[in-house]
Design an enzyme around this catalytic site. Structure first.
Site, PDB file in Angstrom:
ATOM      1  N   LYS A 133       0.828  -1.211   0.000  1.00 55.10           N
ATOM      2  CA  LYS A 133       0.000   0.000   0.000  1.00 55.10           C
ATOM      3  C   LYS A 133       0.860   1.258   0.000  1.00 55.10           C
ATOM      4  CE  LYS A 133      -1.282   2.294   3.564  1.00 55.10           C
ATOM      5  NZ  LYS A 133      -1.451   3.389   4.374  1.00 55.10           N
ATOM      6  N   ASN A 134       1.858   1.315   0.865  1.00 54.82           N
ATOM      7  CA  ASN A 134       2.605   2.564   0.990  1.00 54.82           C
ATOM      8  C   ASN A 134       3.543   2.813  -0.190  1.00 54.82           C
ATOM      9  OD1 ASN A 134       1.225   3.298   3.244  1.00 54.82           O
ATOM     10  ND2 ASN A 134       2.806   2.681   4.702  1.00 54.82           N
ATOM     11  N   CYS A 153      -4.745   8.530   8.694  1.00 57.30           N
ATOM     12  CA  CYS A 153      -4.686   8.087  10.087  1.00 57.30           C
ATOM     13  C   CYS A 153      -4.155   9.189  10.978  1.00 57.30           C
ATOM     14  CB  CYS A 153      -3.785   6.859  10.203  1.00 57.30           C
ATOM     15  SG  CYS A 153      -4.588   5.380   9.629  1.00 57.30           S
ATOM     16  N   ARG A 200       0.690  15.588  12.437  1.00 57.71           N
ATOM     17  CA  ARG A 200       1.563  14.943  11.450  1.00 57.71           C
ATOM     18  C   ARG A 200       2.073  16.033  10.507  1.00 57.71           C
ATOM     19  NH1 ARG A 200      -0.954   9.306   9.416  1.00 57.71           N
ATOM     20  NH2 ARG A 200       1.054   9.256   8.356  1.00 57.71           N
ATOM     21  N   ASP A 258       4.786   0.748  11.889  1.00 60.44           N
ATOM     22  CA  ASP A 258       3.504   0.249  11.369  1.00 60.44           C
ATOM     23  C   ASP A 258       3.224  -1.195  11.785  1.00 60.44           C
ATOM     24  OD1 ASP A 258       3.127   2.694  10.247  1.00 60.44           O
ATOM     25  OD2 ASP A 258       3.627   2.098   8.200  1.00 60.44           O
ATOM     26  N   ARG A 278      -8.723   0.560   4.541  1.00 61.83           N
ATOM     27  CA  ARG A 278      -7.861   1.499   3.823  1.00 61.83           C
ATOM     28  C   ARG A 278      -6.587   0.808   3.370  1.00 61.83           C
ATOM     29  NH1 ARG A 278      -5.782   5.969   7.158  1.00 61.83           N
ATOM     30  NH2 ARG A 278      -4.489   5.908   5.310  1.00 61.83           N
TER      31      ARG A 278
HETATM   32  C1  EPZ Z   1       4.665   6.964   6.255  1.00 68.29           C
HETATM   33  O1  EPZ Z   1       4.039   8.116   6.804  1.00 68.29           O
HETATM   34  C2  EPZ Z   1       3.624   5.883   6.235  1.00 68.29           C
HETATM   35  N1  EPZ Z   1       2.502   6.324   5.424  1.00 68.29           N
HETATM   36  C3  EPZ Z   1       3.172   5.560   7.654  1.00 68.29           C
HETATM   37  O2  EPZ Z   1       2.331   4.432   7.574  1.00 68.29           O
HETATM   38  C4  EPZ Z   1       4.379   5.211   8.517  1.00 68.29           C
HETATM   39  O3  EPZ Z   1       3.973   5.080   9.866  1.00 68.29           O
HETATM   40  C5  EPZ Z   1       5.458   6.289   8.422  1.00 68.29           C
HETATM   41  O4  EPZ Z   1       5.779   6.547   7.037  1.00 68.29           O
HETATM   42  C6  EPZ Z   1       6.751   5.892   9.120  1.00 68.29           C
HETATM   43  O5  EPZ Z   1       7.255   4.701   8.582  1.00 68.29           O
HETATM   44  C7  EPZ Z   1       2.569   6.267   4.101  1.00 68.29           C
HETATM   45  O6  EPZ Z   1       3.546   5.823   3.525  1.00 68.29           O
HETATM   46  C8  EPZ Z   1       1.378   6.730   3.351  1.00 68.29           C
HETATM   47  P1  EPZ Z   1       7.153  10.138   8.044  1.00 68.29           P
HETATM   48  P2  EPZ Z   1       4.741   9.523   6.683  1.00 68.29           P
HETATM   49  O7  EPZ Z   1       7.167  11.387   7.267  1.00 68.29           O
HETATM   50  O8  EPZ Z   1       5.529   9.571   5.439  1.00 68.29           O
HETATM   51  C9  EPZ Z   1       8.060  13.427  11.431  1.00 68.29           C
HETATM   52  C10 EPZ Z   1       0.396   3.169   7.815  1.00 68.29           C
HETATM   53  O9  EPZ Z   1      -0.119   2.685   8.848  1.00 68.29           O
HETATM   54  N2  EPZ Z   1       7.930  14.391  10.308  1.00 68.29           N
HETATM   55  O10 EPZ Z   1       8.211   9.124   7.777  1.00 68.29           O
HETATM   56  O11 EPZ Z   1       3.708  10.561   6.871  1.00 68.29           O
HETATM   57  C11 EPZ Z   1       6.722  12.808  11.781  1.00 68.29           C
HETATM   58  O12 EPZ Z   1       6.005  13.610  12.674  1.00 68.29           O
HETATM   59  C12 EPZ Z   1       0.932   4.580   7.831  1.00 68.29           C
HETATM   60  O13 EPZ Z   1       0.490   2.560   6.735  1.00 68.29           O
HETATM   61  C13 EPZ Z   1       8.255  15.711  10.511  1.00 68.29           C
HETATM   62  O14 EPZ Z   1       8.631  16.121  11.620  1.00 68.29           O
HETATM   63  O15 EPZ Z   1       5.720   9.470   7.927  1.00 68.29           O
HETATM   64  C14 EPZ Z   1       7.152  11.487  12.358  1.00 68.29           C
HETATM   65  O16 EPZ Z   1       7.505  11.660  13.707  1.00 68.29           O
HETATM   66  C15 EPZ Z   1       0.584   5.291   9.088  1.00 68.29           C
HETATM   67  N3  EPZ Z   1       8.153  16.588   9.465  1.00 68.29           N
HETATM   68  C16 EPZ Z   1       8.415  11.132  11.571  1.00 68.29           C
HETATM   69  O17 EPZ Z   1       8.862  12.359  10.984  1.00 68.29           O
HETATM   70  C17 EPZ Z   1       7.744  16.180   8.227  1.00 68.29           C
HETATM   71  O18 EPZ Z   1       7.684  17.014   7.320  1.00 68.29           O
HETATM   72  C18 EPZ Z   1       8.235  10.110  10.454  1.00 68.29           C
HETATM   73  O19 EPZ Z   1       7.167  10.513   9.587  1.00 68.29           O
HETATM   74  C19 EPZ Z   1       7.420  14.824   8.030  1.00 68.29           C
HETATM   75  C20 EPZ Z   1       7.518  13.958   9.082  1.00 68.29           C
END
Ligand code: EPZ
Length: 433
Positions: free
Chosen positions: A25-26, A120, A126, A310, A402
């Site tokens: 999915k991701n 989510c 986020r 995840d 989803r």
């Molecule tokens: C992706 O989300 C996945 N979603 C999430 O999976 C997954 O939990 C996450 O990566 C971490 O592996 C998709 O791929 C659609 P991040 P993403 O940016 O990209 C901080 C699921 O269940 N951050 O890697 O949104 C953030 O707050 C979903 O399938 C910033 O500070 O996650 C977090 O603490 C839920 N600034 C960390 O980085 C930013 O601009 C990692 O977030 C972006 C993120």
């Protein structure tokens, strides 16, 4: 009318047999918007049938793309005649990955107007500041107003060096998308390394992009003038596979999990072995079995190749039944423990203190009415229900659907007693809380 459908699970039965994992999915939620950059027809195979994919295809169609389903897992997308670059707000707010439209629209049209993503919510913010930082480094002006992200680069995008302050999957992919057609070279440092990042780079490269280093923490993107059409098969879903493996840990039994890349599962299998699993790896399958007792473990979630956040709720559900006390430390999200209250309704003993959850194993869980708080939390409820004595009703299953392709049929195929029931708003009895 609201969707109040739910899963009813009659638990306490070991899982046996086999299951075939769907496409990731991701990965696909980035690959679908990436087709906007392509001047040709993209045929994408191994597409999971999940609602996030359906929504994204609908978004592209509303923007004028031609989308054809060739069979349940293959889709052809042609964005050459896309005429409307305004994104449909109602659909955009339904999912997190809609933010990839910012990178692709900026890349192709040098302009994007995108509703802030939904998806989510783990109870905290986020942020997308790292995405914005990347787009600005490439020469775009970005502002966030009234729930919309506005980005434009009237002179076009130019390659740049970008150091991410936090390792972000979304920012790494979004910057990669924006930089693919930019002039010159972009270097992303401190990039995320998840398998779906490599998959997006492989998709773009198959269509003519020049991206090197995906899967390491330095990614180089040499901008190209145009991408051409082609065929691409999405990688198997590491988290879906891990979820079924965690379910076997909770219920006991033995399942052959097909269509996986065992290397992507290493961080999960290592933990399952510590918990008492036998794991046999084959070329594109793993057999996971548990016959003895479940042992306690400690987990800290980290960006890949660390243990995936995840998978945290699903393993927590299994650890509720382990001998001894397990400690989980959430190292990616500020708050991802909203599901704990639901597990407690089933008899789990869990204390949460900030990013740490302490799980004291109990000898049994008992069926209850519980709800999915988000996608993986919902999967954790299903796992707990499969292992619990009695009947568990899992509500708010739209979250689960989803990201899990045919979860009910797949679990039934492993011998689980689970069914999906449709409930209309009139028939619904409010859950006492
Ligand atoms: C992706 O989300 C996945 N979603 C999430 O999976 C997954 O939990 C996450 O990566 C971490 O592996 C998709 O791929 C659609 P991040 P993403 O940016 O990209 C901080 C699921 O269940 N951050 O890697 O949104 C953030 O707050 C979903 O399938 C910033 O500070 O996650 C977090 O603490 C839920 N600034 C960390 O980085 C930013 O601009 C990692 O977030 C972006 C993120």
């Amino acid at each position: 009318m609201r969707n109040l459908d739910k899963f009813i699970i009659n638990g306490n039965k070991p899982l046996r047999g086999e299951v075939t994992v769907s496409g990731a999915k991701n990965a696909v939620v980035a690959i679908i918007p990436a087709t906007i950059l392509v001047n040709g027809v993209c045929r994408i195979e191994n597409v999971p049938q999940v609602s996030d994919v359906i929504i994204q295809l609908e978004i592209l169609q509303q923007m004028g793309a031609q989308v054809r389903s060739m069979n349940p897992t293959t889709v052809e997308i042609d964005c050459r005649h896309m005429r409307n670059i305004r994104t449909p707000e109602d659909l955009m707010r339904k999912m997190r990955a809609s933010y990839y439209l910012i990178g692709t629209l900026l890349g192709r049209y040098h302009k994007a107007e995108v509703a802030m993503p939904g998806g989510c919510n783990f109870g905290g913010v986020r942020p997308i500041d790292q995405h914005v930082k990347g787009f600005e480094a490439l020469g775009a002006e970005v502002s966030v107003k009234n729930g919309f992200v506005y980005a434009q680069a009237p002179q076009g995008l130019r390659g740049a060096n970008i150091y991410l302050d936090v390792v972000s999957v979304g920012a790494t992919m979004n910057i990669m998308l924006a930089a693919t057609l930019a002039e010159g070279q972009t270097v992303i440092e401190n990039a995320a390394k998840e398998p779906h990042i490599v998959d997006l780079a492989n998709f773009l490269n198959a269509m003519g992009a020049e991206i090197m280093g995906a899967g390491t923490d330095v990614i180089k993107i040499r901008g190209v003038k145009e991408l051409h059409g082609g065929t691409y098969s999405v990688i198997p879903d590491q988290i879906e596979a891990g979820t079924y493996m965690a379910a076997v840990m909770a219920t006991g039994g033995s399942v052959l999990v097909r269509n996986v890349i065992p290397k992507h599962l290493e961080c999960i299998t290592a933990k399952l072995i510590e918990m008492g699993a036998q794991v046999e790896e084959m070329d594109d399958a793993v057999r996971v079995s548990r016959t003895g007792p479940l042992r306690r473990i400690n987990i800290k979630t980290l960006p890949y190749p660390g243990f995936p956040t995840d998978m945290q709720p699903q393993l927590a559900a299994a650890l509720c039944l382990a001998e001894g006390t397990s400690i989980i430390t959430e190292g990616v999200w500020d708050n991802r423990y909203r599901y704990v209250e639901e597990l407690r309704r089933m008899g789990a003993k869990i204390q949460v203190d900030g990013k740490v959850a302490i799980i004291e194993g109990v000898s049994e869980l008992t069926g209850a009415k519980v709800r999915s708080c988000d996608l993986r939390a919902g999967a954790a409820m299903v796992i707990a229900g499969l292992a619990a004595k009695g009947v568990t009703e899992v509500e708010e299953i739209a979250y689960i659907e989803r990201g899990y392709d045919n979860i009910v049929e797949k679990l039934q195929g492993m011998g689980a007693d689970i069914r999906r029931v449709t409930v209309s708003e009139e028939d619904a009895v409010p859950m006492a809380r």
